[in-house]
Design a protein around this motif. Sequence first.
Motif, PDB file in Angstrom:
ATOM      1  N   ALA A 267      37.905  37.910  43.890  1.00 46.19           N
ATOM      2  CA  ALA A 267      37.668  39.184  43.197  1.00 46.19           C
ATOM      3  C   ALA A 267      36.587  39.993  43.899  1.00 46.19           C
ATOM      4  CB  ALA A 267      37.275  38.926  41.748  1.00 46.19           C
ATOM      5  N   GLN A 268      36.525  41.272  43.585  1.00 46.08           N
ATOM      6  CA  GLN A 268      35.454  42.116  44.091  1.00 46.08           C
ATOM      7  C   GLN A 268      34.651  42.677  42.924  1.00 46.08           C
ATOM      8  OE1 GLN A 268      37.617  44.834  46.552  1.00 46.08           O
ATOM      9  NE2 GLN A 268      38.385  46.056  44.856  1.00 46.08           N
ATOM     10  N   ARG A 269      33.493  43.198  43.242  1.00 45.69           N
ATOM     11  CA  ARG A 269      32.590  43.654  42.196  1.00 45.69           C
ATOM     12  C   ARG A 269      33.202  44.793  41.401  1.00 45.69           C
ATOM     13  NH1 ARG A 269      27.888  41.096  42.858  1.00 45.69           N
ATOM     14  NH2 ARG A 269      27.448  40.245  44.921  1.00 45.69           N
ATOM     15  N   ALA A 270      33.105  44.681  40.081  1.00 47.39           N
ATOM     16  CA  ALA A 270      33.721  45.679  39.194  1.00 47.39           C
ATOM     17  C   ALA A 270      33.117  47.052  39.419  1.00 47.39           C
ATOM     18  CB  ALA A 270      33.528  45.257  37.736  1.00 47.39           C
ATOM     19  N   GLY A 271      33.983  48.062  39.445  1.00 45.19           N
ATOM     20  CA  GLY A 271      33.520  49.439  39.548  1.00 45.19           C
ATOM     21  C   GLY A 271      33.087  49.873  40.922  1.00 45.19           C
ATOM     22  N   THR A 272      33.310  49.029  41.943  1.00 44.23           N
ATOM     23  CA  THR A 272      32.922  49.402  43.302  1.00 44.23           C
ATOM     24  C   THR A 272      34.117  49.292  44.244  1.00 44.23           C
ATOM     25  OG1 THR A 272      32.262  47.141  43.893  1.00 44.23           O
ATOM     26  CG2 THR A 272      30.571  48.558  42.929  1.00 44.23           C
TER      27      THR A 272
ATOM     28  N   HIS B 169      40.034  49.673  55.974  1.00 44.66           N
ATOM     29  CA  HIS B 169      41.296  49.098  56.446  1.00 44.66           C
ATOM     30  C   HIS B 169      42.479  49.485  55.562  1.00 44.66           C
ATOM     31  CE1 HIS B 169      39.885  46.384  59.716  1.00 44.66           C
ATOM     32  NE2 HIS B 169      38.735  46.478  59.066  1.00 44.66           N
ATOM     33  N   GLY B 170      42.239  50.337  54.562  1.00 48.47           N
ATOM     34  CA  GLY B 170      43.324  50.854  53.748  1.00 48.47           C
ATOM     35  C   GLY B 170      43.966  49.853  52.812  1.00 48.47           C
ATOM     36  N   VAL B 171      43.171  48.868  52.302  1.00 50.88           N
ATOM     37  CA  VAL B 171      43.690  47.893  51.350  1.00 50.88           C
ATOM     38  C   VAL B 171      42.840  47.920  50.087  1.00 50.88           C
ATOM     39  CG1 VAL B 171      44.715  46.382  53.097  1.00 50.88           C
ATOM     40  CG2 VAL B 171      42.330  46.027  52.408  1.00 50.88           C
ATOM     41  N   SER B 172      43.354  47.351  49.013  1.00 50.62           N
ATOM     42  CA  SER B 172      42.664  47.428  47.729  1.00 50.62           C
ATOM     43  C   SER B 172      41.506  46.448  47.613  1.00 50.62           C
ATOM     44  CB  SER B 172      43.655  47.159  46.589  1.00 50.62           C
ATOM     45  OG  SER B 172      44.194  45.843  46.700  1.00 50.62           O
TER      46      SER B 172
ATOM     47  N   GLU C 167      41.027  39.859  39.946  1.00 47.04           N
ATOM     48  CA  GLU C 167      41.269  40.780  38.837  1.00 47.04           C
ATOM     49  C   GLU C 167      42.781  40.938  38.632  1.00 47.04           C
ATOM     50  OE1 GLU C 167      38.151  42.967  41.439  1.00 47.04           O
ATOM     51  OE2 GLU C 167      39.774  41.498  41.700  1.00 47.04           O
ATOM     52  N   PRO C 168      43.208  41.132  37.382  1.00 50.20           N
ATOM     53  CA  PRO C 168      44.653  41.280  37.111  1.00 50.20           C
ATOM     54  C   PRO C 168      45.322  42.369  37.937  1.00 50.20           C
ATOM     55  CG  PRO C 168      43.478  40.925  35.058  1.00 50.20           C
ATOM     56  CD  PRO C 168      42.427  41.077  36.127  1.00 50.20           C
ATOM     57  N   ASP C 169      44.620  43.493  38.170  1.00 50.70           N
ATOM     58  CA  ASP C 169      45.268  44.562  38.932  1.00 50.70           C
ATOM     59  C   ASP C 169      45.350  44.246  40.417  1.00 50.70           C
ATOM     60  OD1 ASP C 169      42.583  44.806  39.510  1.00 50.70           O
ATOM     61  OD2 ASP C 169      42.497  46.969  39.269  1.00 50.70           O
TER      62      ASP C 169
ATOM     63  N   GLU D 167      46.061  41.070  41.450  1.00 45.31           N
ATOM     64  CA  GLU D 167      46.879  39.860  41.605  1.00 45.31           C
ATOM     65  C   GLU D 167      48.190  40.086  42.351  1.00 45.31           C
ATOM     66  OE1 GLU D 167      49.426  36.782  38.892  1.00 45.31           O
ATOM     67  OE2 GLU D 167      47.487  37.459  38.080  1.00 45.31           O
ATOM     68  N   PRO D 168      48.984  41.137  42.041  1.00 45.35           N
ATOM     69  CA  PRO D 168      50.284  41.260  42.709  1.00 45.35           C
ATOM     70  C   PRO D 168      50.200  41.263  44.238  1.00 45.35           C
ATOM     71  CG  PRO D 168      50.176  42.727  40.830  1.00 45.35           C
ATOM     72  CD  PRO D 168      48.801  42.174  41.002  1.00 45.35           C
ATOM     73  N   ALA D 169      49.275  42.037  44.792  1.00 43.68           N
ATOM     74  CA  ALA D 169      49.160  42.112  46.249  1.00 43.68           C
ATOM     75  C   ALA D 169      48.675  40.791  46.837  1.00 43.68           C
ATOM     76  CB  ALA D 169      48.215  43.244  46.640  1.00 43.68           C
ATOM     77  N   VAL D 170      47.727  40.141  46.159  1.00 46.15           N
ATOM     78  CA  VAL D 170      47.214  38.864  46.641  1.00 46.15           C
ATOM     79  C   VAL D 170      48.269  37.773  46.494  1.00 46.15           C
ATOM     80  CG1 VAL D 170      45.459  37.084  46.267  1.00 46.15           C
ATOM     81  CG2 VAL D 170      44.810  39.494  46.219  1.00 46.15           C
ATOM     82  N   ARG D 171      49.017  37.796  45.397  1.00 42.07           N
ATOM     83  CA  ARG D 171      50.069  36.805  45.175  1.00 42.07           C
ATOM     84  C   ARG D 171      51.104  36.853  46.299  1.00 42.07           C
ATOM     85  NH1 ARG D 171      52.252  33.895  40.914  1.00 42.07           N
ATOM     86  NH2 ARG D 171      50.731  34.760  39.421  1.00 42.07           N
ATOM     87  N   GLU D 172      51.431  38.053  46.730  1.00 43.99           N
ATOM     88  CA  GLU D 172      52.431  38.218  47.796  1.00 43.99           C
ATOM     89  C   GLU D 172      52.003  37.489  49.064  1.00 43.99           C
ATOM     90  OE1 GLU D 172      54.613  41.890  50.197  1.00 43.99           O
ATOM     91  OE2 GLU D 172      53.540  42.278  48.330  1.00 43.99           O
TER      92      GLU D 172
END
Length: 267
Positions: free
Chosen positions: A12-17, A25-28, A62-64, A66-71
């Motif tokens: 995970a990354q820090r909330a709100g940042t 690098h154009g990734v979430s 974080e739930p939002d 997860e999809p990209a990381v799961r892939e």
Amino acid sequence: MSTQFDLILLAAQRAGTTNPLAEAHGVSHKCLVPIIGEPLIARTLASVTSHPGCRAVYILIEPDGEPAVREVAERFASEDRPVNFIASDSNIAGSVLRGCEQGDAPFVITTADNVLIKQDSIDGVMNAMAAGADAVAALASKDDVRSVHPAAQRFFYEFRDNGYANCNLYGIADRQALNAVEIFREGGQFMNHPKRLVNAFGLLNILLMRFGWVSIDDAFRRMSKRFGINIRRAPISDGTQAIDVDNDRTYRIVEAILENRVQDLKI
């Protein structure tokens, strides 16, 4: 103790940042930043899941995210070694506890950006628990880290015998040892937040460490007494193990190390 372990992987990354490296690098998420053709988390998972003792993986994200990381992560799953996803907590301690609640001890804990992690380092953590440690932190000496690159780490924990860097690699032997997770309740980053260090270790212990009046092993004995469990370090002689991808500077250093590893394999 069994040589098998469950992996707790903090992604995970820090909330709100917005992580600057991810943005560049154009990734979430930073864990999805590519390095030599693979996302950071893929390289970390490739190293850890190839360890014969890894029986399950729990990724905290974080739930939002997860999809990209799961892939990316699911290609490292197998029938004998499932990859599970758990919603991360607002702080590191909470995330570790959530992972440990779902898995089975002993646990190995690391971060998704710890792409240089080696199986020998995991063995060092597991061996320390097999020898009686309840909780383990892997540390590399200042000399070993600087021998890899003079700018690999800017700060070290200084003790009477030497300076040391955290390898972002830990072991938890059983659920009783989860008391040690409280060290991270306020989010770690002790070098930048001295109050967190005092809250975790106590003012007297901090003064002893701050002025170099105790050795690294003395400090761990004091931590053990404070938390009521046997906390030990796993000495890591390979300085690369204390270098993860925090920013563009360390990204470039890690990239060069990975490229050298590839060249060594070709020789």
